[in-house]
Design an enzyme around this catalytic site. Structure first.
Site, PDB file in Angstrom:
ATOM      1  N   ARG A  66      21.469  64.582  19.488  1.00 54.85           N
ATOM      2  CA  ARG A  66      22.716  64.114  20.067  1.00 54.85           C
ATOM      3  C   ARG A  66      23.361  65.247  20.760  1.00 54.85           C
ATOM      4  O   ARG A  66      23.991  64.479  21.967  1.00 54.85           O
ATOM      5  CB  ARG A  66      23.272  64.163  18.690  1.00 54.85           C
ATOM      6  N   HIS A  70      25.639  63.070  24.330  1.00 52.35           N
ATOM      7  CA  HIS A  70      26.413  62.832  24.904  1.00 52.35           C
ATOM      8  C   HIS A  70      26.623  63.761  25.670  1.00 52.35           C
ATOM      9  O   HIS A  70      27.905  63.852  26.237  1.00 52.35           O
ATOM     10  CB  HIS A  70      27.735  63.639  22.478  1.00 52.35           C
ATOM     11  N   ASN A  96      33.216  62.681  19.030  1.00 51.10           N
ATOM     12  CA  ASN A  96      32.533  63.482  18.674  1.00 51.10           C
ATOM     13  C   ASN A  96      33.023  64.210  17.436  1.00 51.10           C
ATOM     14  O   ASN A  96      32.265  65.043  17.131  1.00 51.10           O
ATOM     15  CB  ASN A  96      32.443  64.053  19.607  1.00 51.10           C
ATOM     16  N   HIS A 195      17.540  57.063  17.097  1.00 45.60           N
ATOM     17  CA  HIS A 195      17.757  56.823  15.741  1.00 45.60           C
ATOM     18  C   HIS A 195      17.252  57.092  14.874  1.00 45.60           C
ATOM     19  O   HIS A 195      17.449  56.782  14.020  1.00 45.60           O
ATOM     20  CB  HIS A 195      19.137  55.546  15.579  1.00 45.60           C
ATOM     21  N   ASP A 255       9.283  59.053  13.870  1.00 40.76           N
ATOM     22  CA  ASP A 255       8.062  58.187  14.636  1.00 40.76           C
ATOM     23  C   ASP A 255       8.850  56.657  14.732  1.00 40.76           C
ATOM     24  O   ASP A 255      10.201  56.601  15.744  1.00 40.76           O
ATOM     25  CB  ASP A 255       7.667  58.013  13.481  1.00 40.76           C
TER      26      ASP A 255
END
Length: 332
Positions: A66, A70, A96, A195, A255
């Site tokens: 992440r 970002h 953030n 995610h 996955d």
């Protein structure tokens, strides 16, 4: 780690990824062997430190991934998210603040790299390598990281608030924010697949649990059993910083299960579920969600290509920027 793509699917994924990498490298000033002479062991050092961090806390894989995402969406991939200080810095930006994490791990990696190659490897490149390693060590694909980025000297929190996709954004806004970075629909869906690992705070999805969009009722696209669980975890006026997994029943393995969840209404964030359930998704993102849910090799290949593409956003090379000695502060 288990990988579920077929041998033929993996073959074509690797072939397409290598071809994509070569085409992108022609247009870019980055190369896969940038540190071949100046810091030949940089990849081994980063891999070692990322592995240590994940052994301590598996969630850190999602956090490092992440950080790279970002970083790249604000002033390009220049390590600016790592800079301390200032109310208008990226660390203080809404996406953030009390959310982005892993800065201490990046500090550890940077210190180890500096011990072997003083003043050579940028913080931006460390983020790019650490993101790749985090995915791979979580059971996902690997790819050759293009290197040679230099670090920026400005951290722009205002731009972070404007440019980064938010969990509450409608699909057209998310697509537009990706397009502003030169990223297309495939990139939107494949990168959302990140995610498949990580966690999210109640404050980022509690709007779906009651009076969704002023309807007086929960989000109807949310699976009823999952809704009940989340309402217990995140009661109204409860602690918004309580977290839960983004990928229900497959939280730490990289996955395609995230996409399977979307098909059954089990996407945690609104920005996840709208990729499949919104009206606009029918002609944009839904077909890709369905394809990825059935073919992990396709997802792995597209995700790898999208990561390489994202890592090339507004890069600083040559004499632009600097090679920070400490990722938290610009050089004096």
């Amino acid at each position: 780690m288990k990988r579920s793509c077929s041998s033929s699917g993996c073959y074509f994924w690797l072939m397409n990824m290598n071809m994509f990498l070569l085409l992108l490298a022609v247009k870019s000033e980055l190369t896969t062997d940038f540190y071949k002479s100046s810091c030949p062991n940089v990849s081994k050092i980063v891999r070692r430190e990322v592995k240590k961090a994940l052994t301590n806390e598996m969630r850190m894989a999602a956090s490092l991934l992440r950080l790279h995402f970002h970083d790249c969406f604000v002033n390009g991939c220049d390590g600016s998210i790592l800079l301390d200080g200032g109310d208008d810095g990226e660390k203080s930006a809404v996406p953030n603040l009390n959310s982005a994490r892993g800065y201490d791990v990046v500090d550890t990696i940077k210190s180890s790299v500096e011990s072997e190659c003083d003043g050579v490897v940028s913080c931006a490149d460390i983020l790019a390598i650490a993101a790749r390693d985090s995915v791979f060590l979580s059971g996902g694909p690997s790819w050759k990281v293009l290197l040679g980025r230099r670090d920026g000297t400005v951290s722009n929190g205002t731009l972070a608030n404007e440019a980064l996709p938010a969990p509450f954004d409608p699909l057209d806004t998310i697509i537009s924010k990706f397009a502003n970075m030169g990223l297309n629909l495939t990139d939107v869906v494949s990168l959302s697949g990140a995610h498949t690992i990580g966690r999210a705070r109640c404050t980022l999805f509690s709007n779906r649990l009651s009076n969704f969009s002023g309807t007086g009722a929960p989000d109807t696209t949310l699976d009823t059993d999952m809704l009940s669980d989340l309402q217990s975890l995140c009661p109204q006026n409860g602690d918004g910083n309580v977290t839960t997994v983004l990928d229900r029943n497959s939280s730490d393995l990289f996955d395609n299960h995230y996409f399977e969840n979307l098909l059954s209404g089990k996407g945690l964030l609104s920005s996840d579920q709208i990729l499949f359930s919104s009206d606009e998704a029918n002609s944009t993102t839904k077909p890709l969600v369905q394809s990825y849910s059935n073919d992990s090799g396709l997802f792995f290949g597209d995700f790898s290509n999208s990561m390489i593409k994202m890592g090339n956003i507004n890069i600083k090379t040559g004499t632009d920027g600097e090679i920070r000695k400490n990722c938290r502060v610009i050089n004096s």
